[in-house]
Design an enzyme around this catalytic site. Structure first.
Site, mmCIF file in Angstrom:
data_model
loop_
_atom_site.group_PDB
_atom_site.id
_atom_site.type_symbol
_atom_site.label_atom_id
_atom_site.label_comp_id
_atom_site.label_asym_id
_atom_site.label_seq_id
_atom_site.Cartn_x
_atom_site.Cartn_y
_atom_site.Cartn_z
ATOM 1 N N LYS A 161 -21.044 -10.544 20.913
ATOM 2 C CA LYS A 161 -22.549 -10.672 20.434
ATOM 3 C C LYS A 161 -22.418 -11.541 19.191
ATOM 4 C CE LYS A 161 -23.224 -5.962 21.982
ATOM 5 N NZ LYS A 161 -23.958 -4.651 21.659
ATOM 6 N N TYR A 180 -31.542 -6.621 27.903
ATOM 7 C CA TYR A 180 -31.788 -5.109 27.455
ATOM 8 C C TYR A 180 -32.696 -4.321 28.133
ATOM 9 C CZ TYR A 180 -27.561 -5.462 24.535
ATOM 10 O OH TYR A 180 -26.214 -5.515 24.075
ATOM 11 N N ASN A 240 -21.481 -3.590 17.425
ATOM 12 C CA ASN A 240 -20.208 -3.190 18.170
ATOM 13 C C ASN A 240 -19.659 -4.213 18.816
ATOM 14 O OD1 ASN A 240 -22.144 -3.363 20.010
ATOM 15 N ND2 ASN A 240 -21.726 -1.248 20.674
ATOM 16 N N HIS A 276 -20.533 -6.820 24.649
ATOM 17 C CA HIS A 276 -21.297 -6.293 25.681
ATOM 18 C C HIS A 276 -20.619 -6.397 26.991
ATOM 19 C CE1 HIS A 276 -24.442 -5.523 28.483
ATOM 20 N NE2 HIS A 276 -24.254 -6.379 29.368
ATOM 21 N N GLU A 317 -26.979 -9.278 35.673
ATOM 22 C CA GLU A 317 -26.725 -10.114 34.135
ATOM 23 C C GLU A 317 -26.065 -11.403 34.359
ATOM 24 O OE1 GLU A 317 -26.159 -5.957 31.970
ATOM 25 O OE2 GLU A 317 -24.373 -7.011 32.217
HETATM 26 P P1 IDP Z 1 -23.149 -0.381 26.072
HETATM 27 O O1 IDP Z 1 -23.077 -1.798 25.068
HETATM 28 O O2 IDP Z 1 -21.778 0.287 25.516
HETATM 29 O O3 IDP Z 1 -23.132 -0.733 27.508
HETATM 30 P P2 IDP Z 1 -25.628 0.668 25.761
HETATM 31 O O4 IDP Z 1 -26.215 2.255 25.796
HETATM 32 O O5 IDP Z 1 -26.165 -0.136 27.064
HETATM 33 O O6 IDP Z 1 -24.233 0.638 25.405
HETATM 34 O O7 IDP Z 1 -26.493 0.215 24.778
HETATM 35 C C1 IDP Z 1 -26.561 -1.405 24.430
HETATM 36 C C2 IDP Z 1 -26.246 -1.473 22.865
HETATM 37 O O8 IDP Z 1 -27.443 -0.975 22.158
HETATM 38 C C3 IDP Z 1 -25.063 -1.034 22.473
HETATM 39 O O9 IDP Z 1 -23.874 -1.919 22.761
HETATM 40 C C4 IDP Z 1 -25.462 -0.972 20.638
HETATM 41 O O10 IDP Z 1 -25.367 -2.364 20.348
HETATM 42 C C5 IDP Z 1 -26.813 -0.575 20.713
HETATM 43 N N1 IDP Z 1 -26.930 0.579 20.764
HETATM 44 C C6 IDP Z 1 -26.761 1.679 21.578
HETATM 45 N N2 IDP Z 1 -27.211 2.809 21.022
HETATM 46 C C7 IDP Z 1 -27.290 2.749 19.837
HETATM 47 C C8 IDP Z 1 -27.906 3.405 18.625
HETATM 48 O O11 IDP Z 1 -28.005 4.541 18.893
HETATM 49 N N3 IDP Z 1 -28.270 2.873 17.247
HETATM 50 C C9 IDP Z 1 -28.141 1.450 17.296
HETATM 51 N N4 IDP Z 1 -28.019 0.721 18.503
HETATM 52 C C10 IDP Z 1 -27.418 1.396 19.649
HETATM 53 MG MG MG Z 2 -24.948 -1.147 28.585
#
Ligand code: IDP
Ligand code: MG
Length: 162
Positions: A20, A60, A123, A126, A137
Site C-alpha cells: 500500500k 475493498y 499496515n 494487502h 482481485e
Molecule cells: P486484511 O488487510 O488483514 O485482510 P481487512 O479486515 O480485510 O484486513 O481490512 C482491510 C484493511 O482495512 C486493513 O488491512 C486495514 O488497512 C484496514 N482496516 C481494517 N480494520 C480497520 C480498523 O479498525 N480501522 C482502520 N482501518 C482498518
Molecule cells: Mg482483507
C-alpha cells in the site's frame, strides 16, 4: 515423474499481494518482495499503480459498511501501490502468514506487519484472504496478458519435481 509434475501443477495457486502507499513511501518494497521471493514463491506479475478512489472502492467492496471504509479508500488511492501476483503451493494462506494479523499490534514478530508496521490504518500490505478473493482481485488489478507464464528454473529445487 509425470505424476509428480501433475500433482505439483494441481497444487499451484495464485494470490494478489499489494504494498500500500505507506509501504511504498517508506521504502519497504525490496524488503517485502524479498520475503516472498526468498520463501520460494514465484512472481507472476508486478506493477506500480496509483488506483483511483473508485477502483479502491471496488477492491475493498466487502468492507463498504465499515466505518473506516471511506478513509481506507482515500488512503489506498493516495499514492503509488505495488500490485503483485505471487504463485506457489499454499501461497494464499501462507502469504497471509508472512503478512501477519490485520492489526500490527497483534502481528507476531517475524511477520511483515509485526516487523514493519505499528497501527491498523497503516499496515503497509494487502493479501487475498481466500481462493475466491484471490481470483477476483487478480482479475481486478491485472489483464491476463500481464501475467507471466514462463517456467522458473528454480521451481524444481523448491518443489523437488524435475
Ligand atoms: P486484511 O488487510 O488483514 O485482510 P481487512 O479486515 O480485510 O484486513 O481490512 C482491510 C484493511 O482495512 C486493513 O488491512 C486495514 O488497512 C484496514 N482496516 C481494517 N480494520 C480497520 C480498523 O479498525 N480501522 C482502520 N482501518 C482498518
Ligand atoms: Mg482483507
Amino acid at each position: 515423474m509425470l505424476q509428480e509434475q501433475d500433482a505439483h501443477a494441481a497444487e499451484m495457486e495464485r494470490t494478489f499481494i499489494a504494498i500500500k502507499p505507506d509501504g511504498v513511501q517508506r521504502g519497504l518494497i525490496s524488503e517485502i518482495v524479498a520475503r516472498f521471493e526468498r520463501k520460494g514463491f514465484k512472481l507472476v506479475a508486478i506493477k506500480l499503480v496509483v488506483p483511483s478512489k473508485d477502483f479502491a472502492q471496488k477492491h475493498y467492496h466487502d468492507l463498504k459498511e465499515r466505518p473506516f471504509f471511506n478513509g481506507l479508500c482515500d488512503f489506498l488511492s493516495s499514492g503509488p501501490v505495488l500490485a503483485m501476483v505471487w504463485e506457489g503451493e499454499g501461497v494464499i494462506k501462507y502469504g497471509r502468514k508472512l503478512i501477519g494479523a490485520t492489526d500490527p499490534q497483534k502481528s507476531e514478530p517475524g511477520t511483515i506487519r509485526g516487523d514493519l508496521a505499528v497501527v491498523v490504518g497503516r499496515n503497509i500490505i494487502h493479501g487475498s484472504d481466500g481462493p475466491e478473493t484471490a481470483k477476483d482481485e487478480i482479475k481486478l488489478w491485472f489483464k491476463p496478458e500481464e501475467l507471466n507464464t514462463c517456467t522458473i528454473n528454480s521451481e524444481k529445487w523448491v518443489y523437488g519435481a524435475n
